[in-house]
Structure formats: C-alpha cells, structure tokens
Enzyme design. Structure first.
Site, PDB file in Angstrom:
ATOM      1  N   SER A 193       0.777  -1.267   0.088  1.00  0.00           N
ATOM      2  CA  SER A 193       0.120   0.068   0.023  1.00  0.00           C
ATOM      3  C   SER A 193       0.932   1.228   0.042  1.00  0.00           C
ATOM      4  CB  SER A 193      -0.973   0.235   1.295  1.00  0.00           C
ATOM      5  OG  SER A 193      -1.799   1.154   1.294  1.00  0.00           O
ATOM      6  N   SER A 215      -3.976   3.912   0.988  1.00  0.00           N
ATOM      7  CA  SER A 215      -4.833   3.635   2.189  1.00  0.00           C
ATOM      8  C   SER A 215      -5.841   5.023   2.008  1.00  0.00           C
ATOM      9  CB  SER A 215      -4.265   3.920   3.629  1.00  0.00           C
ATOM     10  OG  SER A 215      -3.555   2.710   3.821  1.00  0.00           O
ATOM     11  N   CYS A 227       0.166   2.562  10.120  1.00  0.00           N
ATOM     12  CA  CYS A 227       0.937   4.033   9.709  1.00  0.00           C
ATOM     13  C   CYS A 227       1.604   4.707  10.750  1.00  0.00           C
ATOM     14  CB  CYS A 227       0.096   5.112   8.831  1.00  0.00           C
ATOM     15  SG  CYS A 227       0.765   6.343   8.239  1.00  0.00           S
TER      16      CYS A 227
HETATM   17  C1  FMN Z   1       5.947   6.188   0.114  1.00  0.00           C
HETATM   18  C2  FMN Z   1       5.234   5.112   0.963  1.00  0.00           C
HETATM   19  C3  FMN Z   1       3.958   5.223   1.231  1.00  0.00           C
HETATM   20  C4  FMN Z   1       3.167   4.151   1.836  1.00  0.00           C
HETATM   21  N1  FMN Z   1       1.922   4.240   2.511  1.00  0.00           N
HETATM   22  C5  FMN Z   1       1.195   3.453   2.831  1.00  0.00           C
HETATM   23  C6  FMN Z   1      -0.006   3.617   3.022  1.00  0.00           C
HETATM   24  O1  FMN Z   1      -0.823   4.486   2.657  1.00  0.00           O
HETATM   25  N2  FMN Z   1      -0.665   2.582   3.964  1.00  0.00           N
HETATM   26  C7  FMN Z   1      -0.086   1.750   4.380  1.00  0.00           C
HETATM   27  O2  FMN Z   1      -0.702   0.766   4.967  1.00  0.00           O
HETATM   28  N3  FMN Z   1       1.266   1.337   4.284  1.00  0.00           N
HETATM   29  C8  FMN Z   1       1.790   2.372   3.560  1.00  0.00           C
HETATM   30  N4  FMN Z   1       3.368   2.181   3.380  1.00  0.00           N
HETATM   31  C9  FMN Z   1       4.085   1.066   3.891  1.00  0.00           C
HETATM   32  C10 FMN Z   1       4.385  -0.007   3.123  1.00  0.00           C
HETATM   33  O3  FMN Z   1       3.245  -0.346   2.402  1.00  0.00           O
HETATM   34  C11 FMN Z   1       5.077  -1.153   3.463  1.00  0.00           C
HETATM   35  O4  FMN Z   1       4.427  -1.493   4.732  1.00  0.00           O
HETATM   36  C12 FMN Z   1       6.665  -0.679   3.928  1.00  0.00           C
HETATM   37  O5  FMN Z   1       6.945   0.424   2.993  1.00  0.00           O
HETATM   38  C13 FMN Z   1       7.640  -1.834   4.132  1.00  0.00           C
HETATM   39  O6  FMN Z   1       7.767  -2.310   2.939  1.00  0.00           O
HETATM   40  P1  FMN Z   1       9.089  -2.024   1.957  1.00  0.00           P
HETATM   41  O7  FMN Z   1      10.192  -2.190   2.695  1.00  0.00           O
HETATM   42  O8  FMN Z   1       8.895  -3.063   0.827  1.00  0.00           O
HETATM   43  O9  FMN Z   1       8.772  -0.616   1.451  1.00  0.00           O
HETATM   44  C14 FMN Z   1       4.022   3.152   2.586  1.00  0.00           C
HETATM   45  C15 FMN Z   1       5.346   3.074   2.341  1.00  0.00           C
HETATM   46  C16 FMN Z   1       5.880   3.972   1.437  1.00  0.00           C
HETATM   47  C17 FMN Z   1       7.469   3.942   1.169  1.00  0.00           C
END
Ligand code: FMN
Ligand code: FAD
Ligand code: FES
Lengths: 262, 283
Positions: B4, B29, B110
C-alpha cells in the site's frame, strides 16, 4: 542510489524581473536541459525545479513566485542554504538540425539551457519567448548572445508579436521547414502546439508539470496515462508518448490525488 | 503483491504494476474524506533504506471509487486499503469499497499520521472492535495490517483473528527521523516518518516468525523485500505471500517480474515443487 539531499550555499542570486529570480549553487553532477532537481527550502517545502543554468561545477534554477515555497525561495540570497537532490527525469532529445523552441511564461527558464545546448551542437535554432506582457519576459539578453533567431510574443503586444505564442509558432511552421519543435509552458499552449505538429511528421517534445513528492518514481503522485511517472519517464514527452496520455491538456492531480481540470 | 502507498493513486498506475508481474495490488490507504497529506519533503533517501512521511494523502473514498471502477474493468486482484480513526470511519469506507475489491486491508500501522494507523493499532481492544465491525459490514475477506513497533504483535494479531480477520499483513514502516547537519533540523516536513526498505527486513521476518506460532490464518509478509531470496526468507518464517514497496524504487517497476523469476530459479535449484511446501519451514 544517489538521491540524498545535498545542502549547498547559494553562491549567486539574480533578479530577472519583478517575480522571477535565478539562484546558483555548487553542484558538479552533469545534468541535461529538461531534467530537474528537488529543491528543499528548509522548514518550508521541497519543490521540483528545472535546471536553468548548466556550468561544469555550478548549476542554477530560475523560478517565478507563485506561492509559499517560491516566495520563501525568492527571499533567499547569497550564503543561504538550500537542499538539492537529483538530477531527475529525462531531457529534450534535441534531435533534428533545424529546431524551433517555444517557451511560454516560466517555461523560458528550462528552454534557455536547451537553446544553448542546441547551438553548441551546431543546430539552426529559432526560439519563441512568449508571455502575457513585456515585463513577464526574461532571459532575452542571455539568448540574444547565442546564434538563435529570437522571436518575442506577448498577448497584449507590449513587445514583439501581439497574440499567443502558438499563433506565432504556427506562422513560423508554415513559412519554414523545421525538423523539430521543443516546448515548455502552460499545458494548454503545449497541447495546441502538439495538435499542430500532429499534422506532419515533425519531431515534437513537450515538458509536463505535475505535483511531485518523491521525485523518484515511488509514490505515484505525478502519474499520467497508464502509470507513466512524470518524474521518471518524463518530464519531457515525445509525440508518440503523448498519444498515450489522455490527461495531457485535460487534467492534473492535486496533493491528495484528486483530479482537477486544467 | 504491491504494498500500500506505492504507485497506487490511480487506476493507470495499478494496471501498470499488474502488468509488471504483480499478482495483486493494494491501493493506497483511503479515508472518508480528502487529505492532502504532510508537506514536502515527504521522502528522504538514507544509507540503507528510505524514510517517508506522506501522511495518508488521498482524495477521499467517494472520489477514489472512480479509480476502482476503472480498475475493475480489467482482470486484476485488487486489495483496498482503508484507514480511519474509529470503527465507524473504517466501516463506512470499507463498505463503500466492498463492491470493487477482492479483499480489504485495514491500516492499523501507519507511524506518522496523528490519530490514525499505529495510534489505534497498538491497542488490541480497538483493533478487535474495528475489525469485527468491518467484517460484519462487508462480503470480501478482511486483512489486518500491523506494525512491528508494538509491545506484543502476537496479542494484537490474535485479537484481529478472533474478531474475524482473514489474514494478517506485517509489517508497516518503522517510526524514524533524519536530521540534516548543515540546517540542523529534521528533513521531513512532518519531522517524523516511517523507515522502509532493506534495513527493516530482519524486523519484518521476526514479526512474521512470531505471528506464525500464534495464528491459524495466513500471514502476508512485508518490509524490505527486494529480491526473490528475501521473499523466500519471509515464506520460510511463515508468510504465505509477500508485498513489495520500496524495491519499486531500488529495482524499478519491473521488480515484481524479476522477483518471481528469482523465486522460480531458487525453487528449481533446490528441488522445491510448490512454494506452499516452504511456508513456515524455519520453525
Ligand atoms: C511512500 C510510501 C507510502 C506508503 N503508504 C502506505 C499507506 O498508505 N498505507 C499503508 O498501509 N502502508 C503504507 N506504506 C508502507 C508500505 O506499504 C510497507 O508496509 C512498508 O514500506 C514496508 O515495505 P517495503 O520495505 O517493501 O517498502 C508506505 C510506504 C512508503 C514507502
Ligand atoms: C518537473 C518540474 C519542473 C519545474 N520547473 C520549474 C522552474 O524551472 N521554474 C518555476 O518557476 N517553476 C517550476 N516548476 C513549478 C514549481 O515546482 C511550482 O511553481 C512550485 O512548486 C510552487 O510552489 P509554491 O509553494 O510556491 O506554490 P503553491 O501555492 O504551493 O502552488 C502553486 C502551484 O504550484 C504547484 N505545486 C506546488 N507544490 C508542488 C510540487 N511539489 N510539485 C509540483 N507542483 C507543485 C501547485 O500544484 C500549484 O499549481 C516545475 C514543476 C515541475 C513538476
Ligand atoms: S513524484 Fe513520486 S512517483 Fe513521481
């Protein structure tokens, strides 16, 4: 990855007109005309800015004051600190031997280094600088020093051609045989030029602006068409890319992602 | 699948991600009403990961439905991510999304939006109450996305499972900050942000490992998955599938296709017939 913010002291600031300023800073990494930086104004905002001056060790940006961030940037002078990351996105291809540049308003900022680069590559260059009125224009003397043929155009006729830059461009396109048109300015102006250029097989590239956050293709804030990221696959788009961007000249998105009609 | 908040503001982006090899996409989200999010800088690159403080920007559910409608015309698996500050808000948005998505993901994690996400997600009572309210209002499966920055992730996950959640997603970004030495101030517009990427993978793997011992519903691993081998590590810890966020930046949008190929290659070289044979094997 080299996307870390580099803080740099402003080494020179030049007022171009009532609300346009150029800021120079030390930055050795090469950049192409059309590419941009994310400029951090500490405590205020971080905004995308095209490169407007390209020297080996120094680079510059030129901007118009429109809101909070650009007003704060306008107040900055020599020795103040800003943050820079980039360069990002792509540049103009500068293909073709006989080139027409069309710059509208603040678009002049990023067209100027493109004109200089084209001249350096021995291209034959015409450039239209368009604005609402004479006092909105800038970089006239800078571009007069190049071998480019200059055409000024103002909506109110206070200097040069009276009317829209697109009308001037149409006139030049009818009486000359250009290989390519490169443009940056208000999107509706660029859309009109695009429609004119669709009628022939002339090369056409336009530089789009969209609200940007990450600048590196992750957040999806700046997308157009089918997941095309203006910060990565753009900001410069060719005629064939623009065909796949139904948003072009129709809508953009605000910081929440909501569509707004242009 | 796509995590997300990454490349999921509009239908076009999510289609592109599906075409890049993702098996499913999670939307950003979405809340009841429009939110601009935090001011820029919202993204900072660090030595071994990234920091973001987007601040849950979204156009509001009514506007976002138009993107979901557009997306539904194609054949992708869409998981709708929802945030809110109480059961009523979560349930309203989830109910409105229900017709357009294959599953829902409740964002209890978040770390940088006041009154939302982690602020609710550290309390098993809230998680339970909100989850059961949503489960009762919708027909699609409900996933619950949790943070690793809580006292006891297993007890929160168990509360969600008992309230009817169909899967647990773990983890979200971790609360973090970066200060610029020249300006002597935090860089992010919101000062505090969430840390993601390679550096958080061991934390995510540990969370999934712990959850696997306590749950009977599937776990979706997320946090620092950049390669096929990272994905396999999560699966060995107990994940049934993984989500990918930051790697879209570090490896490009084709990362989904590349990771799938890397998984297949690893399975071939280790004589593994089915990926499900690997789930939880590390226990
Ligand atoms: C730019 C950005 C925006 C994100 N926005 C959301 C969000 O709106 N809702 C959510 O549940 N997680 C959000 N996340 C978290 C990611 O979904 C994920 O849980 C987190 O980045 C860890 O995974 P990764 O290391 O592969 O990025 C966001 C992450 C990033 C980097
Ligand atoms: C690739 C690119 C290159 C640009 N190059 C230049 C340039 O060389 N010179 C120049 O004067 N301007 C340039 N701009 C526009 C410049 O970024 C905006 O004028 C600036 O962000 C306005 O900020 P503000 O706070 O002063 O205005 P606000 O009052 O916040 O907004 C005024 C307008 O600027 C837009 N804007 C605000 N924040 C952003 C953002 N983060 N990203 C994109 N747009 C934003 C808003 O959507 C609005 O339309 C460029 C934009 C892009 C996308
Ligand atoms: S600004 Fe984030 S994807 Fe372009």
């Amino acid at each position: 990855m080299m996307d870390k913010i580099i803080t740099s002291k402003i080494i020179k600031d030049t007022i171009e007109n009532e609300c346009v300023k150029t800021i120079m800073f030390n930055h050795a990494e090469p950049i192409e005309p059309g590419q941009f930086y994310m400029i951090w104004i500490p405590g205020i905002d971080e905004i995308p800015m095209s490169v407007s001056v390209i020297q080996q060790k120094k680079k510059g940006i030129t901007f118009r004051t429109v809101g909070k961030a650009t007003k704060a940037l306008f107040q900055k002078t020599k020795n103040d600190i800003i943050g820079i990351r980039g360069p990002y996105g792509n540049g103009f291809s500068l293909k073709g031997e006989k080139i027409l540049f069309v710059a509208g308003g603040t678009g002049i900022a990023m067209i100027a280094p493109a004109v200089e680069q084209a001249i350096k590559k021995n291209k034959v260059v015409d450039v239209i600088l368009g604005a609402k009125t004479k006092k909105d224009l800038f970089f006239i003397n800078r571009l007069k020093q190049t071998k480019a043929t200059m055409h000024l155009s103002t909506d109110d006729g206070s200097i040069g051609f009276k009317g829209f830059a697109t009308e001037k461009a149409n006139e030049l396109l009818l009486t000359n045989s250009f290989d390519a048109v490169y443009t940056c300015g208000p999107e509706l102006m660029m859309k009109k030029l695009y429609q004119i250029c669709l009628k022939s097989n002339i090369i056409f590239e336009a530089s789009l602006e969209r609200y940007m956050k990450c600048g590196v293709g992750l957040c999806g804030q700046c997308v157009v068409g089918k997941g095309i990221r203006v910060c990565v696959e753009g900001p410069v788009f060719s005629k064939s890319m623009l065909k796949d961007i139904p948003d072009f000249g129709v809508f953009n998105r605000d910081a929440s992602g909501k569509k707004q009609l242009l | 699948m796509l995590a997300s908040g990454i490349m999921d503001e509009d239908a076009g982006s999510m289609l592109r991600v599906l075409e890049s090899g993702a098996g499913a996409v999670v939307t950003k989200s979405i809340g009841q009403v429009q939110r601009k999010g935090h001011p820029n800088p919202t993204f900072v690159e660090l030595d071994c990961g990234i920091l973001n403080a987007m601040g849950l920007p979204n156009p509001g559910i009514d506007e976002y439905i138009t993107e979901l409608k557009e997306l539904k015309k194609q054949n992708g698996i869409i998981i709708g991510s929802v945030f809110g500050s109480n059961a009523e808000e979560f349930t309203e948005v989830a109910f409105k999304m229900n017709a357009y998505v294959n599953a829902l993901e409740l964002n209890f994690s978040c770390p940088h939006a006041e009154g939302y996400g982690l602020e609710i997600g550290q309390n098993p009572k809230f998680v339970s109450e909100i989850t059961s309210s949503v489960v009762n209002a919708v027909s699609v499966p409900v996933y619950v996305k949790l943070s690793a920055q809580v006292n006891d992730i297993a007890s929160i996950a168990t509360a969600a499972e008992e309230a009817g959640a169909n899967a647990i997603v773990a983890i979200n970004t971790l609360k973090a900050m970066s200060i610029n030495l020249e300006v002597k101030k935090p860089i992010l517009g919101n000062k505090t942000g969430g840390y993601s990427g390679k550096a958080i993978k061991p934390i995510g793997v540990k969370a999934v490992y712990d959850l696997y011992d306590h749950l009977s519903i599937p776990i979706i691993g997320v946090g620092g998955v950049e390669t096929g081998l990272d994905a396999i590590e999560y699966i060995l810890a107990g994940a049934s599938s993984v989500q990918i966020g930051t790697a879209v930046y570090t490896r490009g949008i084709m990362v989904f296709d590349r990771i799938c190929k890397e998984i297949t290659k690893w399975m071939e070289s280790h004589n593994v017939q089915s990926i499900s044979d690997l789930i939880g094997v590390a226990h």
